[in-house]
Design a protein around this motif. Sequence first.
Motif, mmCIF file in Angstrom:
data_model
loop_
_atom_site.group_PDB
_atom_site.id
_atom_site.type_symbol
_atom_site.label_atom_id
_atom_site.label_comp_id
_atom_site.label_asym_id
_atom_site.label_seq_id
_atom_site.Cartn_x
_atom_site.Cartn_y
_atom_site.Cartn_z
ATOM 1 N N MET A 213 0.843 -1.218 0.000
ATOM 2 C CA MET A 213 0.000 0.000 0.000
ATOM 3 C C MET A 213 0.872 1.259 0.000
ATOM 4 S SD MET A 213 -3.148 -1.188 0.288
ATOM 5 C CE MET A 213 -4.227 0.013 1.026
ATOM 6 N N ASP A 214 0.315 2.341 -0.559
ATOM 7 C CA ASP A 214 1.043 3.616 -0.553
ATOM 8 C C ASP A 214 0.955 4.293 0.813
ATOM 9 O OD1 ASP A 214 1.784 3.467 -3.236
ATOM 10 O OD2 ASP A 214 -0.190 4.189 -3.874
ATOM 11 N N ASP A 215 -0.185 4.086 1.499
ATOM 12 C CA ASP A 215 -0.387 4.735 2.804
ATOM 13 C C ASP A 215 0.114 3.828 3.907
ATOM 14 O OD1 ASP A 215 -1.573 7.011 1.828
ATOM 15 O OD2 ASP A 215 -3.575 6.093 1.807
ATOM 16 N N PHE A 216 0.859 4.404 4.867
ATOM 17 C CA PHE A 216 1.332 3.628 6.007
ATOM 18 C C PHE A 216 0.174 3.420 6.987
ATOM 19 C CE2 PHE A 216 3.383 3.558 10.278
ATOM 20 C CZ PHE A 216 3.925 2.295 10.148
ATOM 21 N N LEU A 217 0.018 2.224 7.494
ATOM 22 C CA LEU A 217 -1.059 1.867 8.442
ATOM 23 C C LEU A 217 -2.400 2.425 7.977
ATOM 24 C CD1 LEU A 217 0.293 2.206 12.092
ATOM 25 C CD2 LEU A 217 -0.479 0.143 10.931
#
Length: 474
Positions: A213-217
């Motif tokens: 994913m590009d977004d962390f968490l």
Amino acid sequence: MSKSYDVVVIGAGPAGYIAAIRAAQQGLSVACIDEWKNKDGKNAFGGTCLNAGCIPSKALLESSELYHRAQHEFKKHGISTGDLGIDIAAMQKRRAGIVRQLTGGIAGLFKANKVEGLVGHGKLLAGRKVEFTPVEGDVEIIEARNVVLGSGSTPIELSVAPYDGDKIIDSWDALELDAVPATLGVIGAGVIGLELGSVWARLGAKVTIIEAMDDFLFMADRDVSAVAAKEFKKQGLDIKLGAKMTAAATTGSGVKVDYEDGNGAQSIEVDKLIVAVGRRPFTDGLLADDSGIQLDERGFIVVDDECRTAVKGVYAVGDCVRGPMLAHKGSEEGVMAADLIAGEISEVNYDVIPSVLYTAPEIAWVGKTEEEIKASGRAYKTGSFPFAANGRAKALEQTSGMVKVIAAEDDDEILGVHIVGPMAGELIAEAVLAMEFSASTEDLQRTIHAHPSLAEAIHEAALAADKRALNYPN
Ligand code: FAD
Ligand code: NAI
């Protein structure tokens, strides 16, 4: 004559064993079948959670955090330790001892509650009959007035990185390493990747985490994930986002991992590779062809809100059914199923299931994120309070992070609480209780919190939602 019980539970993880105990407390005759075998060849109750999940991971997180704090924090307190070392064998012995005590405890609880613990394989047949294949002895057919399926889950295996139990490993193997790898790769920056990545990084491994994913968490509130990303970077975790693994091949000395990110094709070499890309429901050998139980397209047992399957008298609980794969979610479903079987009214409040990551700082939340509330269109207000302004956090030398409370603009009801900071996993209990009672921020504002305590940060965040924080500028 075949044995018969009011309730037969298949699976003694936190969903199944709790269902069994609760059913017995309801005065029902209960058997609980489990086939879990540990790496020493011994059977044990407790499922993934006690043997290969929640409990051993927290044991190692504690050991490794103490080691890390002794290295990096003790000096500030004026404590000198001389040469500091870590004995991995002793650390692992402690982990195994905790697991043994707790799994043995379930056997004790079964006895105390008159649950018959049966070691072996259970298979649901048609007509609420269960085929029990014991570890030793003959196959038996058990009659059950009710059945609870709690067969749990197992790690997802990637075809491009099949487990070999040595260099490409799953989370269970990663909990039982007998030496610190110099370099460690992790596929997946989810809960397991971050917890186990933290353990081995604190003990000295150079850890690289590859996350698709590009977004962390992505499942956490953005304010929380931003703080967490900064902290993990400081700790040396190299988290590569938007990175898709294309191949992993063992070499003589380790594993070569190929992946693609925004900059094109990349490659790293690591001594060990943990694959932690999620878990799938485990129902292998659980259901006879004519059992009548339906699985969905992802392999979960289909149940309604009350964990009833399509077959009358058969329930399914825990990781093998929809919802978050969390021990406490499974246990509450176990309680609900047992109470419903006993003829009582029962329910699980799926809206207030807490999530906790036992990293340092810990991350915990309950309810909705700000992004989810925004998307719902409901008017809301937020209040935040940083641990840097909390006296207890200062004394603990753990001032990173904050508490964020989100509440409805119209009636002040708390919609979500998000914490990143010391003991977030303990602090969240207050927020869960508040939301269970549909509390408002005013309720939290008027609740007296001990001083000095970390919980005061929740109090102040609730005050901040109305611009009334007392110990921080609004
Ligand atoms: P399980 O615990 O998987 O138990 C299922 C049991 O059923 C097993 O013993 C299995 O052998 C047995 N079984 C299956 N089929 C049969 C059959 N046919 N016959 C007989 N026996 C059978 N969750 C948290 O909430 N907090 C945490 O901190 C946390 N940490 C985790 C860390 C790791 C590394 C991992 C892997 C997981 C963690 N989890 C955590 C998730 C948690 O372990 C699971 O959500 C939980 O164990 C699910 O419980 P369960 O009873 O549904 O299944
Ligand atoms: P996860 O779902 O938390 O994280 C998996 C991560 O892997 C995701 O970020 C996903 O985007 C990424 N991913 C998936 N495929 C990928 C690929 N091919 N390449 C790179 N990245 C990829 O699953 P995880 O960490 O395996 O944990 C499994 C379950 O165990 C969790 O759902 C959680 O419920 C439970 N658990 C809970 C803990 C806790 O409560 N503290 C601790 C550990 C596990």
